[in-house]
Structures are given as structure tokens and as C-alpha cells.
Design a protein around this motif. Sequence first.
Motif, PDB file in Angstrom:
ATOM      1  N   LYS A  24      67.231 168.508  15.071  1.00  0.00           N
ATOM      2  CA  LYS A  24      66.400 167.415  15.585  1.00  0.00           C
ATOM      3  C   LYS A  24      66.504 167.345  17.108  1.00  0.00           C
ATOM      4  CE  LYS A  24      66.819 164.768  11.319  1.00  0.00           C
ATOM      5  NZ  LYS A  24      67.283 163.511  10.675  1.00  0.00           N
ATOM      6  N   ILE A  25      65.480 166.762  17.729  1.00  0.00           N
ATOM      7  CA  ILE A  25      65.430 166.703  19.187  1.00  0.00           C
ATOM      8  C   ILE A  25      65.345 165.236  19.631  1.00  0.00           C
ATOM      9  CG2 ILE A  25      64.210 167.450  21.250  1.00  0.00           C
ATOM     10  CD1 ILE A  25      63.061 169.753  19.626  1.00  0.00           C
ATOM     11  N   PRO A  26      66.474 164.653  19.995  1.00  0.00           N
ATOM     12  CA  PRO A  26      66.435 163.279  20.513  1.00  0.00           C
ATOM     13  C   PRO A  26      65.871 163.253  21.922  1.00  0.00           C
ATOM     14  CG  PRO A  26      68.660 164.148  20.635  1.00  0.00           C
ATOM     15  CD  PRO A  26      67.834 165.193  19.943  1.00  0.00           C
ATOM     16  N   LYS A  27      65.358 162.107  22.302  1.00  0.00           N
ATOM     17  CA  LYS A  27      64.849 161.917  23.655  1.00  0.00           C
ATOM     18  C   LYS A  27      65.535 160.702  24.264  1.00  0.00           C
ATOM     19  CE  LYS A  27      60.290 163.860  22.584  1.00  0.00           C
ATOM     20  NZ  LYS A  27      60.437 165.100  23.351  1.00  0.00           N
ATOM     21  N   THR A  28      65.562 160.662  25.580  1.00  0.00           N
ATOM     22  CA  THR A  28      66.200 159.532  26.248  1.00  0.00           C
ATOM     23  C   THR A  28      65.243 158.909  27.252  1.00  0.00           C
ATOM     24  OG1 THR A  28      67.117 160.886  28.039  1.00  0.00           O
ATOM     25  CG2 THR A  28      68.465 160.631  26.060  1.00  0.00           C
ATOM     26  N   SER A  29      65.527 157.666  27.610  1.00  0.00           N
ATOM     27  CA  SER A  29      64.752 156.989  28.650  1.00  0.00           C
ATOM     28  C   SER A  29      65.665 156.025  29.381  1.00  0.00           C
ATOM     29  CB  SER A  29      63.546 156.250  28.054  1.00  0.00           C
ATOM     30  OG  SER A  29      63.953 155.307  27.085  1.00  0.00           O
ATOM     31  N   GLN A  30      65.223 155.625  30.548  1.00  0.00           N
ATOM     32  CA  GLN A  30      66.032 154.725  31.374  1.00  0.00           C
ATOM     33  C   GLN A  30      66.234 153.380  30.696  1.00  0.00           C
ATOM     34  OE1 GLN A  30      63.043 154.885  34.493  1.00  0.00           O
ATOM     35  NE2 GLN A  30      62.769 152.696  34.344  1.00  0.00           N
ATOM     36  N   ALA A  31      67.218 152.640  31.174  1.00  0.00           N
ATOM     37  CA  ALA A  31      67.433 151.287  30.677  1.00  0.00           C
ATOM     38  C   ALA A  31      66.187 150.448  30.941  1.00  0.00           C
ATOM     39  CB  ALA A  31      68.644 150.681  31.361  1.00  0.00           C
ATOM     40  N   SER A  32      65.880 149.540  30.037  1.00  0.00           N
ATOM     41  CA  SER A  32      64.666 148.741  30.184  1.00  0.00           C
ATOM     42  C   SER A  32      64.835 147.691  31.276  1.00  0.00           C
ATOM     43  CB  SER A  32      64.327 148.037  28.861  1.00  0.00           C
ATOM     44  OG  SER A  32      65.247 146.988  28.612  1.00  0.00           O
ATOM     45  N   PRO A  33      63.759 147.347  31.969  1.00  0.00           N
ATOM     46  CA  PRO A  33      63.833 146.302  32.996  1.00  0.00           C
ATOM     47  C   PRO A  33      64.376 144.983  32.433  1.00  0.00           C
ATOM     48  CG  PRO A  33      61.762 147.493  33.172  1.00  0.00           C
ATOM     49  CD  PRO A  33      62.420 147.969  31.911  1.00  0.00           C
ATOM     50  N   GLU A  34      63.984 144.654  31.204  1.00  0.00           N
ATOM     51  CA  GLU A  34      64.445 143.405  30.594  1.00  0.00           C
ATOM     52  C   GLU A  34      65.959 143.406  30.411  1.00  0.00           C
ATOM     53  OE1 GLU A  34      63.658 140.644  26.607  1.00  0.00           O
ATOM     54  OE2 GLU A  34      62.785 142.657  26.758  1.00  0.00           O
ATOM     55  N   THR A  35      66.491 144.525  29.925  1.00  0.00           N
ATOM     56  CA  THR A  35      67.940 144.627  29.726  1.00  0.00           C
ATOM     57  C   THR A  35      68.676 144.488  31.048  1.00  0.00           C
ATOM     58  OG1 THR A  35      67.697 146.041  27.786  1.00  0.00           O
ATOM     59  CG2 THR A  35      69.806 146.131  28.942  1.00  0.00           C
TER      60      THR A  35
ATOM     61  N   GLY B  69      78.403 160.499  26.089  1.00  0.00           N
ATOM     62  CA  GLY B  69      77.586 159.569  25.327  1.00  0.00           C
ATOM     63  C   GLY B  69      76.247 160.148  24.920  1.00  0.00           C
ATOM     64  N   SER B  70      75.479 159.339  24.219  1.00  0.00           N
ATOM     65  CA  SER B  70      74.187 159.783  23.697  1.00  0.00           C
ATOM     66  C   SER B  70      73.198 160.121  24.805  1.00  0.00           C
ATOM     67  CB  SER B  70      73.579 158.696  22.810  1.00  0.00           C
ATOM     68  OG  SER B  70      74.463 158.317  21.786  1.00  0.00           O
ATOM     69  N   ALA B  71      73.209 159.334  25.889  1.00  0.00           N
ATOM     70  CA  ALA B  71      72.193 159.496  26.938  1.00  0.00           C
ATOM     71  C   ALA B  71      72.283 160.862  27.602  1.00  0.00           C
ATOM     72  CB  ALA B  71      72.335 158.393  27.974  1.00  0.00           C
ATOM     73  N   ILE B  72      73.491 161.341  27.846  1.00  0.00           N
ATOM     74  CA  ILE B  72      73.667 162.658  28.462  1.00  0.00           C
ATOM     75  C   ILE B  72      73.757 163.736  27.393  1.00  0.00           C
ATOM     76  CG2 ILE B  72      75.244 164.089  29.842  1.00  0.00           C
ATOM     77  CD1 ILE B  72      75.891 161.548  31.442  1.00  0.00           C
ATOM     78  N   GLY B  73      74.443 163.437  26.301  1.00  0.00           N
ATOM     79  CA  GLY B  73      74.613 164.413  25.222  1.00  0.00           C
ATOM     80  C   GLY B  73      73.309 164.860  24.592  1.00  0.00           C
ATOM     81  N   ALA B  74      72.296 164.004  24.618  1.00  0.00           N
ATOM     82  CA  ALA B  74      70.998 164.365  24.050  1.00  0.00           C
ATOM     83  C   ALA B  74      70.347 165.520  24.806  1.00  0.00           C
ATOM     84  CB  ALA B  74      70.070 163.152  24.054  1.00  0.00           C
ATOM     85  N   HIS B  75      70.754 165.726  26.064  1.00  0.00           N
ATOM     86  CA  HIS B  75      70.221 166.827  26.876  1.00  0.00           C
ATOM     87  C   HIS B  75      71.148 168.044  26.869  1.00  0.00           C
ATOM     88  CE1 HIS B  75      66.910 164.481  28.545  1.00  0.00           C
ATOM     89  NE2 HIS B  75      67.763 163.473  28.635  1.00  0.00           N
ATOM     90  N   SER B  76      72.463 167.800  26.925  1.00  0.00           N
ATOM     91  CA  SER B  76      73.407 168.921  27.041  1.00  0.00           C
ATOM     92  C   SER B  76      73.784 169.510  25.693  1.00  0.00           C
ATOM     93  CB  SER B  76      74.663 168.464  27.778  1.00  0.00           C
ATOM     94  OG  SER B  76      75.335 167.450  27.056  1.00  0.00           O
TER      95      SER B  76
END
Length: 283
Positions: free
Chosen positions: A56-67, A264-271
Motif C-alpha cells: 500500500k502507498i500512504p500519503k502525507t500532508s501538512q498539519a491543518s490550519p485549524e489544528t 513516525g508515520s509522517a516521515i516513514g510514509a516516504h522513507s
Amino acid sequence: MTVHLIADSASDLPSSYFEANQIGFIPLNVSLDGKEYEDAVTIQADDIFKAMRDGKIPKTSQASPETIKNVFLQYAELGEPALYLAFSSGLSGTYQTAVMVANEVKEEFPDFDLRIVDSKCASLGCGLAVMHAQTLCVNGNTIQEIESSVKNFCAHMKHIFTVDDVAYLARGGRISKTSAFVGGLLNIKPILHVEDGRLVPLEKLRGQKKLFKRIIEMMKEEGGDWENQTVGISYADNEDTALSMKQQIEEAFQPKEVILHSIGSAIGAHSGPGTLAIFFLTP
């Protein structure tokens, strides 16, 4: 006056550290199987690595403005200064969004002293900077002193990354698909580092033994003052490899401390699983 510290999930520090030190936490976002998750909150790195091993190919995105805004408002309402040490702007849009959100918050709270530092670091490179900033906060340094010291700390942070399967970097656009194909066939292990906040390839070696030897050589060439610094090692579903690397680093340099934590997931999803990264300060 108390200075509050804020960091994001790309610092790859354990949640227990954030909680124990009352550090504000901003999670980046991860999508998998059509669902959205918050890194280290509603999805963990192990979930991502298992999914990637299953194709599977996860994707990531920046933290939301609301958060981001909700976290900033917590400290604005206290009327006390805060510093957000952000994941590299070269690898995520979170820093730029945080700057935009900070301007909105300051319109409502014009006296709120909020500093946002682009760490230009990733994973435990950023995490070590957070730990440095936290020590300064506890020691009672002013926000000006903390901001200046942290910027200098980040500017001297060396990152050395390697991955087990270059195909994951190719999926994320970090290297060409042709390079990934050839690397996989020949058991080529790339060495990469972070330069001006961006991931840059340095060398290619064949096999783990040569890889470890070269990493130690690079640390000898670029590091120093080992007895006074903490070395960070982050890993992705390969703790045994990280422990072996830790042993070699301790034997070669006797640093003050070596800390390990999962990517973590945010970096691990790419590496991808099998990633290993070493972080230390250069003179």
C-alpha cells in the motif's frame, strides 16, 4: 516569564516526552486506504510500515490550519510567550501554514509573543533540537535567548539517512525510479543527508557492513565533542539494526548519550520500513 514550547509529530519524539514536559503537539496528517489520520494520534508508525510492506502507498500532508490555530490559541489565551520549532520547510508546508496562522492569532491577541523557527531538520534531528529548547525553557532563559540558541543548534545538526528499499523514496519523488530499480537489483544502499532543509543523496554503497563502516567514517570526519553531545538514531521497523548501529557509535565515540526512537508515520510514509537515520552536531 514561562516560555512554552510547541513541536510537531515530525520531530519523532515519544508522546510520553511531550506529556511529561507539557510541550504543545501538532500532528501532521497521513492518509491510508482513503482515510485521513493524525500522525501519532489516530495512526502509529507500525501501522504505516505494515501497510507499506503489503504494497500500500500512504500519503502525507501538512498539519491543518485549524489544528495549528487551536494549539496557538491555548498559549495566546494564557498571555505567555511560546516558541514553535517546526519540521523543515523544505520537506513540508507546515512551517509556512504556521506563519500564516500565527498572523491571524496575533490579530486577536496582539500582545502574544509567538516565535516560529524553521528547524530545517527532520525526525530526531528536529527532536534533539526540541530537547535542547526544552532544557533552556526549564532553565528560565528568555524567549529571545531560546530562539537564538535553537537556530544555532539546528544549523549545526547533521542528518545521515539510509533506506533499506530505495523504491519507497522513488514513490515519494525523492529519487528517480530508474535509480531505485538499479539500486534494488544490486543491493545498493544510498546515504542521504539534509541540506538547507531538503533531502540530498550523498553516496551509494553495496551492503550493510560497508554502509555502517562509512557512516562511522562520516561521523569521524564531521562530528566532535562527543562526550558533551547526544546522538540520535531513528529507525523504521528495524530496531535490531538501530541497536547494532548504536553499539558501533558508542564503541567509536563514547558520546554523552545515544537515544533511539522509531521514525513516525509522517516521515516513514516516504522513507519506508528499513530506514535508519543518525543525527549529531557538527562543530
